[in-house]
Motif scaffolding. Structure first.
Motif, PDB file in Angstrom:
ATOM      1  N   GLY A 249      18.420  35.659  27.846  1.00 45.57           N
ATOM      2  CA  GLY A 249      18.207  34.533  26.940  1.00 45.57           C
ATOM      3  C   GLY A 249      19.244  34.457  25.844  1.00 45.57           C
ATOM      4  O   GLY A 249      18.951  34.056  24.734  1.00 45.57           O
TER       5      GLY A 249
ATOM      6  N   SER B 221      15.589  30.136  26.609  1.00 51.34           N
ATOM      7  CA  SER B 221      14.431  30.436  27.454  1.00 51.34           C
ATOM      8  C   SER B 221      13.182  30.538  26.583  1.00 51.34           C
ATOM      9  O   SER B 221      13.262  30.668  25.353  1.00 51.34           O
ATOM     10  N   GLU B 222      12.023  30.505  27.244  1.00 48.59           N
ATOM     11  CA  GLU B 222      10.745  30.636  26.545  1.00 48.59           C
ATOM     12  C   GLU B 222      10.617  32.010  25.906  1.00 48.59           C
ATOM     13  O   GLU B 222      10.170  32.147  24.762  1.00 48.59           O
ATOM     14  N   ASP B 223      11.026  33.056  26.636  1.00 47.87           N
ATOM     15  CA  ASP B 223      10.936  34.415  26.097  1.00 47.87           C
ATOM     16  C   ASP B 223      11.815  34.588  24.867  1.00 47.87           C
ATOM     17  O   ASP B 223      11.405  35.230  23.888  1.00 47.87           O
ATOM     18  N   GLU B 224      13.024  34.025  24.915  1.00 48.26           N
ATOM     19  CA  GLU B 224      13.920  34.152  23.768  1.00 48.26           C
ATOM     20  C   GLU B 224      13.360  33.417  22.546  1.00 48.26           C
ATOM     21  O   GLU B 224      13.404  33.922  21.425  1.00 48.26           O
TER      22      GLU B 224
ATOM     23  N   ASN C 184      10.182  32.809  21.839  1.00 47.96           N
ATOM     24  CA  ASN C 184       9.057  33.580  21.299  1.00 47.96           C
ATOM     25  C   ASN C 184       9.527  34.831  20.570  1.00 47.96           C
ATOM     26  O   ASN C 184       8.991  35.193  19.511  1.00 47.96           O
ATOM     27  N   SER C 185      10.526  35.509  21.119  1.00 46.45           N
ATOM     28  CA  SER C 185      11.015  36.748  20.500  1.00 46.45           C
ATOM     29  C   SER C 185      11.598  36.483  19.119  1.00 46.45           C
ATOM     30  O   SER C 185      11.327  37.219  18.160  1.00 46.45           O
TER      31      SER C 185
END
Length: 325
Positions: free
Chosen positions: A163, A294-297, A299-300
């Motif tokens: 990400g 990305s979704e994970d990036e 959120n992080s």
């Protein structure tokens, strides 16, 4: 900045042809600024069929499930915000070398690692082969050196872009537990209260001084909207306990900073519907719009910044309670 050749060689690329989309062989050149693909017989490096700017790369990884691939090939994919570029080779080692060289090229120059010399064909440095042979003959006549004491074991490390964020891990999974014992300080919040500092939401050129060094909690590439000209630019973000600093991808000097004591809220945003992973950082004087890859990036980053804000508010509340008791 002068363009520097980092890696080159022949690969097959998924591309459009007169018979439709298929794999086509190209000579690929990677520099610190771009990836270009040429016809294998084309010797003029300035004549090319396509290119991808390095500063637009958000991810590069080996793809084990490519629907276009055939048996006997290894595939890797280079992604920019708009499309994916798929390359393949019959050699797994060559694919791994390309992935590492491209990851290295996306880092700011001061953070690049020295990778092993490429064994692929290099049009610029091929003339040095005779010189290297002479050097090897000379070196063979030198007296042998005494044996060196063994060095402590260090696991071989590889760098991944997840990400847009660079993460280093051991190449051998069995070394992961050992490495975690020495690298588990990332994203651990410091319990010390924040120092008092003025509100700053400006470019570093206006403030005239840089933040003293402090532990880095998270870093990586994000795409940020400009304040005056509403264009979207990729920036290298560095998060510490008290400030979020962003830099140009090719420069170590700061472009700007966000003082976290001024941040009131970090949340996902739908202001720009075409930006799928957009979030906003709301301060006293400005709202920053930043998009992840990305979704994970997303959120992080939002969780990391929010945790610091909550920690800061709790510290300030505890200090106020002690003062009034």
């Amino acid at each position: 900045m002068e363009e520097e050749l980092l890696h080159s060689g022949e690969l097959e690329k998924w591309a459009s042809t007169a018979r439709g989309r298929t794999y086509r062989r190209f000579f690929i050149r990677l520099t610190n600024k771009r990836i270009r693909w040429h016809l294998p017989t084309e010797m003029d490096d300035k004549i090319f069929l396509g290119q991808l700017e390095v500063n637009r790369i958000v991810n590069v990884q080996i793809d084990l499930k490519s629907e276009h691939n055939a048996a006997g090939y290894s595939v890797f994919v280079v992604k920019d915000p708009e499309e994916s570029h798929e390359f393949r080779s019959r050699s797994q080692k060559i694919v791994e070398e390309w992935v590492q060289h491209i990851k290295n090229a996306t880092l700011p120059k001061t953070r690049r690692k020295k990778l092993e010399e490429s064994t692929n064909r290099d049009r610029i440095n091929s003339s040095n082969s005779n010189t290297s042979k002479c050097s090897s003959n000379l070196s063979s006549s030198e007296p042998p050196q005494p044996p060196q004491p063994p060095t402590p074991h260090k696991p071989a490390m590889v760098t991944e872009i997840i990400g847009g964020t660079h993460i280093e891990r051991p190449s051998d999974p069995t070394e992961l537990d050992k490495a975690e014992k020495t690298t588990n300080t990332i994203l651990i919040m410091n319990a010390e209260p924040f120092s008092n500092r003025p509100s700053v939401d400006t470019d570093i050129s206006e403030s005239g001084s840089e933040e003293p060094s402090s532990p880095i909690l998270r870093e990586g590439y994000l795409i940020k909207q400009g304040q005056k000209i509403k264009s979207w630019r990729r920036r290298w973000f560095t998060l510490s306990r008290s400030v979020l600093i962003y830099r140009d991808e090719e420069d170590t000097s700061e472009k700007g900073r966000i003082c976290l004591s001024d941040v009131s809220l970090v949340k996902r945003s739908d202001r720009y519907p075409d930006k799928k992973f957009l979030f906003e950082i709301i301060t006293k004087s400005r709202t920053y719009y930043v998009t992840a890859s990305s979704e994970d990036e997303l959120n992080s980053w939002t969780e990391a910044i929010s945790n610091i804000i909550v920690s800061s508010n709790n510290s300030n509340y505890d200090a106020a309670s002690l003062g009034s008791s």
